[in-house]
Every structure is written in structure tokens, then in C-alpha cells.
Design an enzyme around this catalytic site. Structure first.
Site, mmCIF file in Angstrom:
data_model
loop_
_atom_site.group_PDB
_atom_site.id
_atom_site.type_symbol
_atom_site.label_atom_id
_atom_site.label_comp_id
_atom_site.label_asym_id
_atom_site.label_seq_id
_atom_site.Cartn_x
_atom_site.Cartn_y
_atom_site.Cartn_z
ATOM 1 N N SER A 1 -9.906 -1.245 6.883
ATOM 2 C CA SER A 1 -9.315 -0.956 5.578
ATOM 3 C C SER A 1 -8.562 -2.109 4.921
ATOM 4 O O SER A 1 -8.205 -2.013 3.752
ATOM 5 C CB SER A 1 -8.374 0.248 5.677
ATOM 6 O OG SER A 1 -9.117 1.429 5.711
ATOM 7 N N LYS B 1 0.843 -1.196 0.000
ATOM 8 C CA LYS B 1 0.000 0.000 0.000
ATOM 9 C C LYS B 1 0.883 1.252 0.000
ATOM 10 O O LYS B 1 1.965 1.250 0.606
ATOM 11 C CB LYS B 1 -0.889 -0.041 1.252
ATOM 12 C CG LYS B 1 -2.033 0.958 1.275
ATOM 13 C CD LYS B 1 -2.903 0.729 2.514
ATOM 14 C CE LYS B 1 -4.045 1.726 2.622
ATOM 15 N NZ LYS B 1 -4.920 1.449 3.784
ATOM 16 N N SER C 1 -9.721 1.336 2.790
ATOM 17 C CA SER C 1 -8.866 2.163 1.977
ATOM 18 C C SER C 1 -7.794 1.383 1.202
ATOM 19 O O SER C 1 -7.212 1.931 0.278
ATOM 20 C CB SER C 1 -8.178 3.204 2.860
ATOM 21 O OG SER C 1 -7.344 2.570 3.804
#
Ligand SMILES: [Zn+2]
Lengths: 493, 496
Positions: free
Chosen positions: B178, B79, B154
Site C-alpha cells: 500500500s 494517511k 491504499s
């Protein structure tokens, strides 16, 4: 305190002290003053994204030692909080500090005036807590200059904030409090307390209490900042008391009146005035909340007790001992103790060597301390060991050489690093035995019948001429010995 | 079977037997990225050259018989809120669009030490604030199963990358769901570890007391293998947990005997989509079939979890994001207007933050700043902390009677891109089932368990007490041995 003033001055101090730890509070960067800008930084203290703080336990331990020295209570649990505000020298946008559970509270410092102008007094310590220092802005924001520069070396330096109760009543008391506090912190090896380098900083809160028709009125509290020496603190507070009194006479505004807020004023030492700083800073809301990146800190009763036992002899106790055990006048004790523990230790060695405290104190104050202040070094760098100086003083006390000759020898020892014997040799000082002195005296008396006659008539002062001649012929003779011998021999003639 | 369809475990077996090289594998995944990036937008940037170099280096070490790490030659997507010392780390924000970290996050160091091949950075909601990957400054990621739908967020890019076969495994971060929610929407396994089990050093902070880094992959076994690499104490993270780390990929295949599952009553009521409910109930029956006993459990305070979470996370975020002010690094606004009242510095802060942050980030900074302000702190932040303690107590009480909790991950399947952008509250309610584990600091796992009639993945959430990752992975592994949801692949447009 001046009883003739129509008001009482109420002062509380916030003292920030940089701790003398090797590394910073939340990272491993070196904690040192004076390096090139931004050379002592890492992702943590530069506040880079993703970096996390890890507490330097020795900073906490040092703070506990200071707090114990200030007679504070040490809670067994303390935590960190974030104090949020924006400023260019604060790269994280918050300062990691302590808010509602500081590492210590409810302490005191006893102060006494060596000049005796006020009686001994206990100044309360509200709390002492640990926080990180900010960086330094090397720019002039107000002028809106384009080339703002920031040095982050100071970022993350451990800072102990010591908040006193509003127990101080005059700039003079403030001066004593600050020098006693500084001395204590130096004795405990918490900090070098160097105000020029910013390792000790003072902010003051001050207002006045005035009796009006049997009622006590208080003027609005003002925080005074930017004071760069103890003298500046005293001057700023003296100025502020007068300013507040004049303003009160003009406006009659009191603490707690509608619209009255705490004002912050900056002291301009060159101009000798303080100026109001922007009101925006007073109303700031720091939005404190617990620092989620740092676990709370715990300490045991036993560990606190160990700190208490390891404190050693603090300045007040040391002064008392110098007076009681070494028969020093209080003034002498005060001067010696104020020089710091290493000099006191030098005194102990010297006094032990010659078995006389007062004489040791005299030599230290007149000769050793003069050298230290002239050369600008500490006792650790003084070239003559206490034992060597002791042996020299012993010779003087045994009348092997005069005090003034002794000083010459000491000067030689300081510059050459020689022992007293070697230094005397270098200066050509040799002990004159009593037979040689007697021989010299006889020769002088025979050559000066007028002097002998004068002495016989009771004009004892005439012998001075012979002492002078003796010193010319042999600089190593003991003048007192020559004087006594000539008088006796002349009487026998 | 194509290279990109293998699991990480299968790839490792084939590299060990010399049937495949990391070079072959890395090239295949890079080709998949190049081919489908336009449709999915799962990665914000990737480094083909660097990845190939690493792959070749590992191949030659393997060739020479040198010892290699646990993920030797396996491609990984991470990420974009994990700091990497190579290239940009942007948090999918304009604020950090050109920011290069001088250091690697601890998890990146650990991946490198395990000889993983880092392909690139996964797209995400800006600063991890969102549940749809629509707030990214680099445009939304599309759900590989249905491109008009969101992938969740996310960590939407990391989840979509695995679903679209652009990487066998990936790393995400989970502050309120997330990792688990995008894993559910993309049909992959996602593990949010116990708070502190994986170092946060180098994770750009959102809600520091909630943030966890965790692995995502097609199978529980792959996730377990990555977890073995990530987990462990880190002296750079004061909140990191000490103690030994299991070899999760070894223990996850062990059978589970007499497991007691608790069904969270509160998570099967109003707001739960019927299709999701029925798939989750089927999964629960499958676990019963695997020998688990199932009882109903109540978490009386869990209904306040969203309220508490949306006070605590934004409060911490408002402080964590204060450093992005244009003074030291990152975006700085130009043409600063003259501000008579506050001076040039404040004017610069203002314009920089107005332009550098997106709407959702600014909304949360405002929320958090408000909650921490004098006069509101007690009513909001302090009460939220009290609720947090009550929720943690609810979990502790539940685990006196059951070993694990089971329920849905999300109330609905993935919604359409743009559907909830104007309704932040509806978006926030999507986190209802996941934030509890973050507030309590406990591990939880999202496990694919079916598809809707429309073809969108549905997942079941398994939650456990502190440091129960092994058990969660064992449960998931057992389930996957009896089901084949993880074997399904989305249909992406064929390359031209
Ligand atoms: Zn540092």
C-alpha cells in the site's frame, strides 16, 4: 464422599483470580477496585483505534509464582492468543488470552479435610494461564433498556485462570479445594481473593457417573456459573447433582448421545436453583489465533528455579511444623494457618516470647482473633505487639495476676496502646508483696473464728469466704495465694 | 521554479539560507491543494489555519537561532489511518467519519518533534483495504498523471499528494504493497521499512503482523530524511525493533560498490505487462551501468504469496475491526429493529456494521472470519502461516547470494477508475509482487523508472534483507542521480 449415592459426582473447576499487580496487564493504568467508573482507563485498555498492548512482566512473574506453587510445569516459551467475541464490556471485540501454549500446565494441589471426612487427596491442575479481564456492563440487556452503561475500569486487569482436572467428587471436596487454593494464593501474595469484589470467581463443570448393568454411564456435562461465594458454589453443585440425577432418570440422556451439547446454567443463590442460560453462548466459536501485537514470552530454567526457591513455606508445610515444633493440636494449627501468614508470624513471636506454643495459641484464638473479627481488621492492624502480649502472659504465668485480670489488662492495652505495666497502673493493679498478703490473711482469720473452726474441722471450702473478703479489701491480691496462705495459717492457729 | 516543485531537502536549504520561510512554503502548498483538490481528491481534510500557525512558530524559532528539527518547516501529508489528536481520523470510512483520537500516533509525535508542518490527511482505501483508493467513503482519488486512472492504493492520497505537488513528502502505510504500489502508479519514491523499524502505535490496524508505516517523496533523499525521523524503538509498540537508527539522509548519497542484485525470476512471467517489463529491464541495465552485478534468483514459494496474504491479512483484520461495533465510539446505527432471537445489542452491532463498513471491508472481514473458524483454521490460517515461513526462508536463502532483489512493483500501470471494482480477484492479483516483503517483514522500495506511452508512471521495486533501508536508499539515490524521472511533473488543470 457418600457411598450410598447411586452415582459418583465428577467436578472440575475453573477459578479466575485477579492478580494484585500495581498496573494492568497491557497498559500502565492503575489496577484497583472501587474507583469511579471509567477513571482508570487509557487508549489501550479502552480499545481505542491504533492503541497497542505492552505486557506487564510482573503479571507474568506473579502467574509463574502461583503456577510453581501449584506444582505446575513452566514451559520456557509461552505466547498470547486472541479470543474473539462480541460483547459490550469487551471494547476490542476480542480478549487477549492464552490458547494452545499456556504459561503453565500439569500441576496439582494436595487437599486434606481437617474434619477427616475424606482422606488426603491430590487434585490435578490441567493448566493455569493469564488473560485480561473484561469491563463491567451496568445494564440489563435482556430487558432491552435504553440506558446501557459500561465501566471499563476492570478492562485489562490481569486474570489468572486455574483449570482443575475433574478430580473433585463432592461439594465438600470442592469447598476444601477452594479454601486451600485461596489460602495458597494469599500466602504467595498473588491476589487478595476477594469474592465480593470479584477478584476470585469460580465456574464449575459437573456431571455424574452411574453404573448401569455393569457399564458406566455419564450424564451430559453442565457448566455452572454465577456463584458468588464458596458456600454458593457448594450449594449450586449439590443442587446440580440431584437435578442431573433426576433428569437422567427421566430422560436417560448420556454424554455423547446425539444432540447432547454442553449446557451452561446460572446459579440463583436466593432462589436456591440454577437456570439454563441461552444456548447461543455454548456454540460460540472464539476463532483463537496468535496475538500479532505481542511477542512470545520466554523464561529461563534458572528464573523458574528462583521462583521455586522464593516460594517460602506454604500452608501445608506450615501446619506440619506447628504440630511438630510447637506441639499444637492439628485443629489449632489449622485455625492459625488459615488466618494467613502474618498471623502465623505473630504466633511465632508470641510463642517464642513465652516459650509455650499451646498457651500462645490459646491467647491468640481466644483474645486476639476475637478482637480481629469483631473490629474487622487484620493482624497487621492489631494494636498490641507480640512482645508486649508475651510480657503480659508471662506475668499471668508467674501468678502475678489472674487470667481474668490479665484479660482486663489486655483490653486496656488494646484500647490505650499502653505497655502491660502502664495498663496495670491505669487499672490500679499493683503487685502485693507476700508480707502484705500475710498481714491481710491474719487479720481476716482473726476476724472470722467460725471460718477458722470450720477449716480445722476439714471444711476447706469455708476458706472461699475469706478469699472473697480479701479481694474486696485489695483487688490486687492473688486469690490462689490468699487461699493457700489462709489454709496454712488457720492450721497453725 | 515554483516553491511546490522543490524537494524537501531543497526547501530546507532555502529556509536555512533565509531565502524562504515555512510560512511561504506552507502557503504555497495549501494554495496548490485548494486549486487542485477538485481534480485529484488526494486529501480527505486539511487544516490550513493550524498548518500556518505551526509554520510561523517554526519560522520565529529559526529566526531566533534556536535549534530546529530535521524537517523544520517542511509540509507533510499523513494517511488518514494515522491517529492525530487534532481533527478527525477516519480511515476513509463511514464508521469513523467523525472519530477524533485523543492521542497522536508515535509517528505523528515524531514528525511534530522534528518540526514538520502537518497539512492534512491523505485519502485512502477504506481501512487500507484496496489497491486503488476507490473504496474510500470520501470518493476516489484521481491519478495526477491521468485523472481517469486510479492512483493506486491504499495510500493513494499520500502518493497523489506528492505527485500533484500538494506536499513534498507524505506518510503512508503498507500491509501488502500500500505504499509501494501507489508510489509506482504516481511516479514517486515509497519506502516500506522492515517490520518493527517504525512504531505502529497509533496506526489503525489492518493486518497487525504485516502493517508498516513509511515515507513517500519525490526523491530517495527526501524519503531518507523522513525515515530518519520515523525510525526507532517505541516502548508503546511491543513489536518495535531496538537498536540505533542511521541518519539515512546522510548515508544515502554514499556510493555503492560491488552491489549484487538478484532478478526475481518468478516476477517476469505471465501477467506482467510488456511495457512495465521493458521499463523495469531498462532500469536493471541502468543499475548494471552503475556497477551492480546482476544474477537471476528464484523464490520458489513466492507464487503462493497472494494466497497466504489473503488469508493472513483478512484474518487479522476480522479481529482488528471487531472493535468498530457502535458501542463505544464511531458510527452507530439508528432505528435498531427488534431482534427476537439475538436481542437489542446484537441487532445494534449488526445494523451498525452493515451500514458503517463498505463492501470491500465487509468482504475481507468475511474472508478472515471464515479462515479462522473452527474446522477451517487448519486448512487455511495454519497453512498460510506455513507458507509465510517458507517465503521468509526463500528470501533468507536469496540474500545469501545477492545483496538486494530487483523486479517490478506492479504487473500493470495504473488502470482506469472503476475498471476492477467488480472483480476483486483481479484487484488482489495486482499485489503479487509486493506482498512477499510484508509476509517476510522485510524492507522494500518503489522507485520511478519510466513512463508508458500513455504517460503513466512505471516503477522498479528494490527489496533487501532486514534493516537494509540504508542500502535500498543508497541504490535509489544513485539511480536518481543518473535519471530524471523524478523531475517530471504531471500537467494539472491551471487555476482559473
Ligand atoms: Zn489502560
Amino acid at each position: 464422599m457418600n457411598d450410598s449415592l447411586p452415582y459418583t459426582t465428577i467436578i472440575g473447576l475453573e477459578v479466575h483470580v485477579q492478580l494484585a499487580t500495581r498496573s494492568k496487564l497491557f497498559c500502565r493504568c492503575e489496577n484497583r477496585y472501587g474507583a469511579d467508573p471509567n477513571t482508570l482507563t487509557c487508549p489501550v485498555c479502552a480499545g481505542l483505534p491504533g492503541a497497542l498492548p505492552v505486557m506487564n512482566r510482573s503479571a507474568y512473574e506473579l502467574s509463574v509464582r502461583a503456577a510453581v506453587g501449584l506444582n505446575c510445569e513452566i514451559p520456557l516459551f509461552t505466547k498470547w492468543d486472541r479470543k474473539n467475541y462480541f460483547y459490550a464490556d469487551l471494547p476490542k471485540g476480542f480478549q487477549t488470552s492464552q490458547f494452545d501454549l499456556p504459561l503453565s500446565q500439569h500441576g496439582y494441589l494436595d487437599i486434606s479435610d481437617p474434619k477427616g471426612e475424606f482422606s488426603d487427596k491430590r487434585i490435578g491442575i490441567i493448566r493455569a494461564h493469564l488473560e485480561e479481564d473484561a469491563g463491567k456492563s451496568l445494564h440489563d440487556e435482556a430487558a432491552g433498556k435504553a440506558d446501557s452503561r459500561i465501566d471499563l475500569n476492570r478492562c485489562g486487569t490481569p486474570l489468572l485462570e486455574i483449570v482443575s482436572e475433574p478430580d473433585l467428587r463432592s461439594p465438600e471436596e470442592v469447598g476444601i479445594y477452594l479454601s486451600d487454593l485461596k489460602l495458597l494464593l494469599e500466602y504467595l501474595r498473588i491476589s487478595d481473593c476477594n469474592m465480593q469484589e470479584g477478584s476470585l470467581r469460580v465456574d464449575a463443570n459437573i456431571n455424574l457417573h452411574l453404573p448401569v448393568d455393569g457399564e458406566l454411564k455419564a450424564t451430559p456435562i453442565v457448566e455452572v456459573k454465577n456463584m458468588n461465594s464458596f458456600r454458593a458454589v457448594q450449594r449450586a453443585l449439590a443442587y446440580e447433582a440431584v437435578r442431573q440425577y433426576e433428569q437422567w432418570q427421566e430422560s436417560g440422556r448420556c454424554l455423547g448421545d446425539p444432540g447432547v451439547t454442553k449446557e451452561t446454567r446460572g446459579w440463583d443463590d436466593d432462589a436456591g436453583v440454577s437456570r439454563s442460560q441461552r444456548s447461543k453462548e455454548e456454540s460460540s466459536d472464539y476463532r483463537y489465533f496468535p496475538e500479532p501485537d505481542l511477542p512470545p514470552v520466554v523464561i529461563t530454567e534458572a528464573e523458574v528455579e528462583a521462583h521455586r526457591l522464593a516460594l517460602g513455606e506454604l500452608p501445608a508445610a506450615l501446619r506440619t511444623r506447628l504440630v511438630a515444633e510447637y506441639q499444637l493440636p492439628e485443629g489449632d494449627a489449622d485455625v492459625l494457618v488459615n488466618q494467613g501468614r502474618p498471623l502465623v508470624d505473630y504466633f511465632f513471636s508470641l510463642a517464642g516470647a513465652i516459650d509455650d506454643g499451646k498457651i500462645a495459641s490459646n491467647w491468640i484464638q481466644q483474645d486476639v482473633m476475637r478482637y480481629l473479627s469483631e473490629v474487622g481488621v487484620t493482624i497487621d492492624d492489631y494494636p498490641v505487639a507480640a512482645e508486649q502480649l508475651g510480657s503480659l502472659i508471662a506475668d499471668v504465668l508467674a501468678k502475678k495476676l489472674s487470667t481474668s485480670r490479665g484479660r482486663e489488662v489486655l483490653a486496656q492495652m488494646v484500647s490505650s496502646g499502653e505497655t502491660p505495666q502502664a495498663a496495670m497502673q491505669s487499672l490500679g493493679i499493683v503487685e502485693v508483696d507476700s508480707a502484705a498478703t500475710e498481714q491481710l490473711c491474719r487479720e481476716l482469720l482473726e476476724a472470722n473464728p467460725k471460718v477458722v473452726a470450720d477449716i480445722k474441722e476439714g471444711k476447706m471450702k469455708a476458706v472461699g469466704a475469706l478469699v472473697g473478703q480479701a479481694k474486696q479489701r485489695n483487688p490486687n491480691v492473688q486469690p490462689q495465694e490468699v487461699r493457700d496462705l489462709c489454709l496454712r495459717l488457720a492450721g497453725e492457729m | 521554479m515554483a516553491i511546490v516543485d522543490y524537494t524537501a531537502t531543497e526547501l530546507l536549504e532555502r529556509m536555512d539560507s533565509r531565502d524562504l520561510t515555512s510560512r511561504d512554503i506552507t502557503a504555497a502548498y495549501l494554495a496548490q491543494i485548494e486549486t487542485h483538490h477538485g481534480e485529484v481528491n488526494a486529501l480527505v481534510r486539511w487544516d490550513a489555519e493550524g498548518a500556518m500557525r505551526t509554520a510561523e512558530a517554526i519560522d520565529s524559532r529559526r529566526e531566533l537561532g534556536e535549534p530546529v528539527g530535521l524537517l523544520a518547516g517542511v509540509p507533510v501529508v499523513v494517511k488518514d489511518n494515522l491517529c492525530t489528536s487534532r481533527h478527525v481520523t477516519s480511515c476513509a470510512s463511514r464508521m469513523l467519519a467523525n472519530y477524533c483520537s485523543p492521542y497522536d500516533a508515535t509517528v505523528i509525535e515524531r514528525l511534530k518533534a522534528a518540526d514538520a508542518v502537518i497539512l492534512g490527511k491523505g485519502n485512502m482505501d477504506e481501512f487500507a483495504m484496496g489497491a486503488s483508493t476507490e473504496t474510500s467513503a470520501f470518493g476516489p482519488t484521481h491519478n495526477p498523471w491521468k485523472l481517469g486512472h486510479i492512483p493506486g492504493g491504499s495510500s493513494g492520497g499520500s502518493a497523489a499528494a506528492v505527485a500533484a505537488s500538494m506536499a513534498p513528502v507524505s506518510l503512508g502505510s503498507d500491509t501488502g504493497g500500500s505504499i509501494r504500489q501507489p508510489s509506482a502508479h504516481c511516479g514517486v519514491v515509497g519506502l516500506k521499512p522492515t517490520y518493527g523499524r517504525v512504531s505502529r502505535y497509533g496506526l489503525i490496524a489492518f493486518g497487525s503482523s504485516l502493517d508498516c508505516i513509511g515515507p513517500m517523496g519525490r526523491t530517495a533523499e527526501d524519503v531518507a530524511r523522513v525515515m530518519s525521523v520515523l525510525a526507532g524503538n517505541d516502548p508503546k509498540d511491543a513489536t518495535s525493533i531496538a537498536g540505533p537508527v542511521p541518519r539515512y539522509e546522510m548515508s544515502c548519497r554514499e556510493p555503492l560498490d560491488g552491489v549484487r542484485l538478484g532478478v526475481i525470476d518468478e516476477q517476469f512471467g505471465e501477467g506482467l505487462d510488456d511495457e512495465v517489463a521493458s521499463k523495469v529491464e531498462m532500469a536493471i541495465r541502468e543499475f548494471e551501468g552503475l556497477g551492480a552485478t546482476v544474477t537471476n534468483i528464484s523464490l520458489p514459494h513466492i507464487r503462493y504469496a497472494i494466497a497466504a496474504y489473503y488469508i493472513i491479512a483478512p484474518s487479522e483484520a476480522s479481529s482488528n475491526l471487531a472493535r468498530f461495533d457502535g458501542a463505544h465510539y464511531g458510527y452507530r446505527a439508528e432505528d435498531i429493529p427488534l431482534d427476537e432471537q439475538d436481542g437489542p445489542l446484537v441487532a445494534m452491532y449488526r445494523k451498525t456494521r452493515r451500514e458503517g463498513f463498505g463492501e470491500e471491508v465487509k468482504r475481507r472481514i468475511m474472508l478472515g472470519t471464515y479462515s479462522l473458524s473452527a474446522g477451517y483454521y487448519d486448512a487455511y490460517y495454519l497453512r498460510a502461516l506455513k507458507i509465510r515461513r517458507l517465503i521468509a526462508q526463500d528470501f533468507a536463502d536469496a540474500y545469501k547470494n545477492v545483496d538486494f532483489l530487483i523486479g517490478p512493483v506492479t504487473p500493470t500501470p495504473a488502470f482506469e477508475i472503476g475498471e476492477k471494482m467488480e472483480d476483486p480477484l483481479a484487484m488482489y492479483l495486482g499485489d503479487s509482487y509486493t506482498v512477499g516483503a510484508n509476509l517476510a517483514g522485510l524492507p522494500a522500495l518503489s522507485l520511478p523508472c519510466g513512463h508508458t506511452a500513455e504517460g503513466l508512471p512505471v516503477a522498479v521495486q528494490l527489496q533487501g534483507p532486514a534493516l537494509s533501508e540504508e542500502g535500498l536508499l543508497q541504490l535509489a539515490c544513485a539511480f536518481q542521480q543518473e535519471s530524471d524521472w523524478h523531475l517530471m511533473r504531471p500537467e494539472l488543470t491551471k487555476a482559473e
